[in-house]
Design a protein around this motif. Structure first.
Motif, PDB file in Angstrom:
ATOM      1  N   ALA A 297       0.831  -1.206   0.000  1.00  0.00           N
ATOM      2  CA  ALA A 297       0.000   0.000   0.000  1.00  0.00           C
ATOM      3  C   ALA A 297       0.867   1.257   0.000  1.00  0.00           C
ATOM      4  O   ALA A 297       0.567   2.224  -0.699  1.00  0.00           O
ATOM      5  N   ARG A 298       1.964   1.247   0.755  1.00  0.00           N
ATOM      6  CA  ARG A 298       2.857   2.408   0.808  1.00  0.00           C
ATOM      7  C   ARG A 298       3.561   2.626  -0.536  1.00  0.00           C
ATOM      8  O   ARG A 298       3.712   3.760  -0.990  1.00  0.00           O
ATOM      9  N   VAL A 299       3.988   1.536  -1.165  1.00  0.00           N
ATOM     10  CA  VAL A 299       4.644   1.644  -2.472  1.00  0.00           C
ATOM     11  C   VAL A 299       3.663   2.194  -3.504  1.00  0.00           C
ATOM     12  O   VAL A 299       3.994   3.082  -4.287  1.00  0.00           O
ATOM     13  N   LYS A 300       2.436   1.681  -3.511  1.00  0.00           N
ATOM     14  CA  LYS A 300       1.420   2.172  -4.450  1.00  0.00           C
ATOM     15  C   LYS A 300       1.142   3.659  -4.219  1.00  0.00           C
ATOM     16  O   LYS A 300       0.985   4.422  -5.173  1.00  0.00           O
TER      17      LYS A 300
ATOM     18  N   LEU B  60       4.040   5.638  -5.674  1.00  0.00           N
ATOM     19  CA  LEU B  60       3.964   5.641  -7.137  1.00  0.00           C
ATOM     20  C   LEU B  60       2.877   6.588  -7.626  1.00  0.00           C
ATOM     21  O   LEU B  60       3.068   7.314  -8.605  1.00  0.00           O
ATOM     22  N   ARG B  61       1.729   6.574  -6.958  1.00  0.00           N
ATOM     23  CA  ARG B  61       0.634   7.466  -7.330  1.00  0.00           C
ATOM     24  C   ARG B  61       1.044   8.928  -7.164  1.00  0.00           C
ATOM     25  O   ARG B  61       0.829   9.749  -8.040  1.00  0.00           O
ATOM     26  N   ARG B  62       1.677   9.245  -6.056  1.00  0.00           N
ATOM     27  CA  ARG B  62       2.122  10.621  -5.820  1.00  0.00           C
ATOM     28  C   ARG B  62       3.157  11.052  -6.858  1.00  0.00           C
ATOM     29  O   ARG B  62       3.129  12.180  -7.336  1.00  0.00           O
ATOM     30  N   CYS B  63       4.041  10.156  -7.185  1.00  0.00           N
ATOM     31  CA  CYS B  63       5.073  10.456  -8.179  1.00  0.00           C
ATOM     32  C   CYS B  63       4.457  10.737  -9.540  1.00  0.00           C
ATOM     33  O   CYS B  63       4.805  11.706 -10.206  1.00  0.00           O
ATOM     34  N   SER B  64       3.517   9.910  -9.965  1.00  0.00           N
ATOM     35  CA  SER B  64       2.885  10.114 -11.282  1.00  0.00           C
ATOM     36  C   SER B  64       2.029  11.374 -11.281  1.00  0.00           C
ATOM     37  O   SER B  64       1.985  12.094 -12.275  1.00  0.00           O
ATOM     38  N   GLU B  65       1.349  11.680 -10.169  1.00  0.00           N
ATOM     39  CA  GLU B  65       0.564  12.912 -10.084  1.00  0.00           C
ATOM     40  C   GLU B  65       1.476  14.125 -10.135  1.00  0.00           C
ATOM     41  O   GLU B  65       1.168  15.111 -10.794  1.00  0.00           O
ATOM     42  N   PHE B  66       2.623  14.057  -9.471  1.00  0.00           N
ATOM     43  CA  PHE B  66       3.572  15.167  -9.493  1.00  0.00           C
ATOM     44  C   PHE B  66       4.075  15.402 -10.907  1.00  0.00           C
ATOM     45  O   PHE B  66       4.123  16.525 -11.383  1.00  0.00           O
ATOM     46  N   ASN B  67       4.441  14.342 -11.605  1.00  0.00           N
ATOM     47  CA  ASN B  67       4.927  14.475 -12.980  1.00  0.00           C
ATOM     48  C   ASN B  67       3.839  14.998 -13.899  1.00  0.00           C
ATOM     49  O   ASN B  67       4.102  15.802 -14.782  1.00  0.00           O
TER      50      ASN B  67
END
Length: 126
Positions: A5-8, A11-18
């Motif tokens: 859950a933490r990894v997901k 990843l979600r935060r990273c893709s939203e930031f990009n």
């Protein structure tokens, strides 16, 4: 389960930031085409071209990633925000209409290239 859950979440935060980082770009220029992302208008030279919202989303995806090949599935899921269930002509029709608007000769496209068996990509004018 917690680690997954933490990894997901990361990843979600990273893709939203990009995604948000790309969104701040005001104008995408490829060759003589300019896509103004603030006003959602495409210009060919200095002349504005009228396009639909789907055509705008298609151009934003393709012009934002020039020379990258997108499959029909990737295009459909990105532009329509729905799962792709099969090979229909929706994407081909929208690409054809876009070519009519932005290409000098839609039968011999310079910008919107078809990659047989794979999908589509946006090329800069040579």
């Amino acid at each position: 389960m917690e680690v997954i859950a933490r990894v997901k979440a990361q990843l979600r935060r990273c893709s939203e930031f990009n995604y948000n980082e790309k969104k701040h770009t005001e104008t995408i220029v490829v060759g003589e085409l300019k896509l103004d992302t603030n006003s959602c208008v495409i210009y060919k030279g200095d002349k504005p071209i009228s396009i639909t919202s789907i055509e705008y989303k298609l151009l934003l995806l393709l012009m934002g990633n020039p020379k990258k090949v997108f499959t029909k599935k990737q295009i459909f899921e990105s532009v329509w925000n729905e799962p792709f269930y099969g090979d229909d002509n929706t994407i081909m029709v929208h690409i054809s209409k876009l070519r009519d608007k932005i290409e000098e000769d839609s039968k011999n496209p310079v910008y919107l290239k078809t990659i047989r068996g794979l999908g589509y990509k946006f090329e800069s004018k040579k």
